[in-house]
Design an enzyme around this catalytic site. Structure first.
Site, PDB file in Angstrom:
ATOM      1  N   LYS A 237      35.146  71.260  65.592  1.00 11.03           N
ATOM      2  CA  LYS A 237      34.636  70.566  66.142  1.00 11.03           C
ATOM      3  C   LYS A 237      33.546  70.724  67.121  1.00 11.03           C
ATOM      4  O   LYS A 237      33.143  70.851  68.528  1.00 11.03           O
ATOM      5  CB  LYS A 237      35.231  69.792  67.742  1.00 11.03           C
TER       6      LYS A 237
ATOM      7  N   ASP B 158      37.912  64.975  63.079  1.00 16.44           N
ATOM      8  CA  ASP B 158      38.398  64.240  62.694  1.00 16.44           C
ATOM      9  C   ASP B 158      38.127  63.029  62.416  1.00 16.44           C
ATOM     10  O   ASP B 158      38.923  62.307  61.491  1.00 16.44           O
ATOM     11  CB  ASP B 158      37.346  63.038  64.794  1.00 16.44           C
TER      12      ASP B 158
ATOM     13  N   ASP C 229      47.666  72.467  63.861  1.00 18.27           N
ATOM     14  CA  ASP C 229      48.516  72.646  63.943  1.00 18.27           C
ATOM     15  C   ASP C 229      48.624  70.664  63.581  1.00 18.27           C
ATOM     16  O   ASP C 229      49.524  70.165  62.805  1.00 18.27           O
ATOM     17  CB  ASP C 229      48.665  72.684  65.348  1.00 18.27           C
TER      18      ASP C 229
ATOM     19  N   TYR D  55      46.682  78.000  72.090  1.00 17.88           N
ATOM     20  CA  TYR D  55      47.982  78.864  72.411  1.00 17.88           C
ATOM     21  C   TYR D  55      48.243  80.373  72.952  1.00 17.88           C
ATOM     22  O   TYR D  55      49.562  80.639  73.821  1.00 17.88           O
ATOM     23  CB  TYR D  55      48.713  78.793  71.375  1.00 17.88           C
TER      24      TYR D  55
ATOM     25  N   ASP E 257      50.259  68.977  59.695  1.00 21.41           N
ATOM     26  CA  ASP E 257      51.504  67.694  59.935  1.00 21.41           C
ATOM     27  C   ASP E 257      51.394  66.200  59.398  1.00 21.41           C
ATOM     28  O   ASP E 257      52.024  65.822  58.713  1.00 21.41           O
ATOM     29  CB  ASP E 257      52.069  67.554  61.027  1.00 21.41           C
TER      30      ASP E 257
END
Length: 355
Positions: free
Chosen positions: A191, A224, A248, A145, A252
């Protein structure tokens, strides 16, 4: 902050349903301050689409200046369909990113818990979601970002995922401190099997854990796999710490566990004024209809009271008032009921007054 000092809050209603939910949250904050005889000053300022509509930047300078002088900032929502596809610096969301950077709020905290009265509203089976109680700590000022270089042209788009050691240490420190006050377990999500940035993240988290927080259990998980476990076994998580992009997405996903994204609050904290907001979007399709759920915004006021305003006992009373209203069967439309936005705010105030 002394018991007689004025509490100064900047309210940024923003776009869509933001003004409706912010209005109810401020109503509850005023009720709390009246209860404890604390003077309260609330200043309302523009941000996002409403600021752009007025010909200003998404984060006007006057808004930024007011926020920097406040004890805390309450945000409703930003984003309007009319600005989809416009350049990034003319999008409402740019105002939120600029505000986070201006305030230096590097940690976004999102509590996710199952509400006993709403257990059957969750899309997951009762036996899976019941007892869920986690805190997601998302780094907020780094990653793709804010990383440089970044660019886009007709043939190529570039964003840079980057973290430094100090950025990882400070967010991990907050996660470990929170875990010490909870169930003493931190899950760091990355990751690292394919991303060098995540390899640095994991190394720094391990070093800090060994140096200062060996009393807290630390585990690592790939993003994941964690996304799968949030749905398959959410109760296994206590405190999650992760980067901006992964956070992010995962927050959600976790938001659906209680049954409605309208229920959940968030706090963005750093070294200055905290930024508090419900995690739902601007939902322009229901704006002005009086059906938006204000409980996420009201819960954000509880978060504000507990952290920036140093009034934890009053924060607990607001949370208890929310639970009382839900336990008595009151529901907004997103939860299958017909209680209006304003009525829900009034009900929380009434429950607060009865305590």
């Amino acid at each position: 902050m002394t018991s007689t000092e004025i509490i100064r809050v900047v309210s940024l209603p923003g776009d869509g349903i933001g003004p409706e939910v912010c209005g109810e949250a401020i109503k509850v904050l005023k009720a709390v301050c009246k209860r404890i005889a604390r003077p309260l000053e609330v200043i309302e300022m523009p941000i996002g689409g409403v600021a752009l509509d007025a010909g200003d930047a998404a984060l006007p300078e006057k808004t930024k200046a007011a926020c920097l002088k406040a004890d805390a900032v309450l945000l409703g929502a930003v984003g309007l369909p009319k600005y989809d596809g416009v350049p990034g610096d003319r999008r409402p969301e740019k105002g939120l990113l600029d505000l986070r950077k201006a305030l230096g709020v590097y940690a976004n905290l999102r509590p996710v818990r199952s509400f006993p009265a709403l257990i059957d509203s969750s899309p997951l089976k009762r036996e899976i979601v019941q007892g869920t109680d986690m805190m997601v700590v998302r780094e907020l000022l780094g990653d793709v970002y804010f990383g440089e270089p970044r660019s886009v042209d007709a043939e190529r788009g570039v964003n840079t995922m980057v973290y430094t050691v100090p950025e990882v240490r400070r967010i991990a420190k907050m996660a470990f401190e929170l875990a010490r006050a909870r169930r003493k377990k931190v899950t760091s999500i990355d990751k690292a099997n394919v991303l060098e940035c995540s390899q640095l993240w994991r190394r720094v988290v391990n070093e800090l854990h060994k140096e200062q927080y060996s009393d807290v259990t630390l585990e690592h998980q790939y993003v994941d796999s964690a996304a799968m476990d949030l749905i398959r076994n959410p109760r296994r998580f206590d405190v999650i710490v992760t980067g901006n992009l992964f956070g992010d997405i995962l927050t959600d996903e976790a938001a659906v566990l209680p049954g409605s994204i309208g229920l959940l609050a968030s706090a963005s904290l750093g070294d200055g004024p905290g930024l508090f907001e419900p995690i739902h979007g601007s939902a322009p399709d229901i704006a002005g209809k009086g059906i938006a759920n204000p409980l996420g915004a009201i819960g954000s006021v509880a978060f504000m009271l507990n952290t920036s305003l140093k009034l934890p006992s009053q924060a607990a009373l607001v949370e208890q008032a929310i639970d009382k209203v839900l336990n008595e069967g009151y529901r907004t439309k997103d939860l299958g009921g017909n209680v209006s936005t304003t009525e829900m705010g009034d009900l929380v105030c009434q429950a607060l007054e009865s305590q």
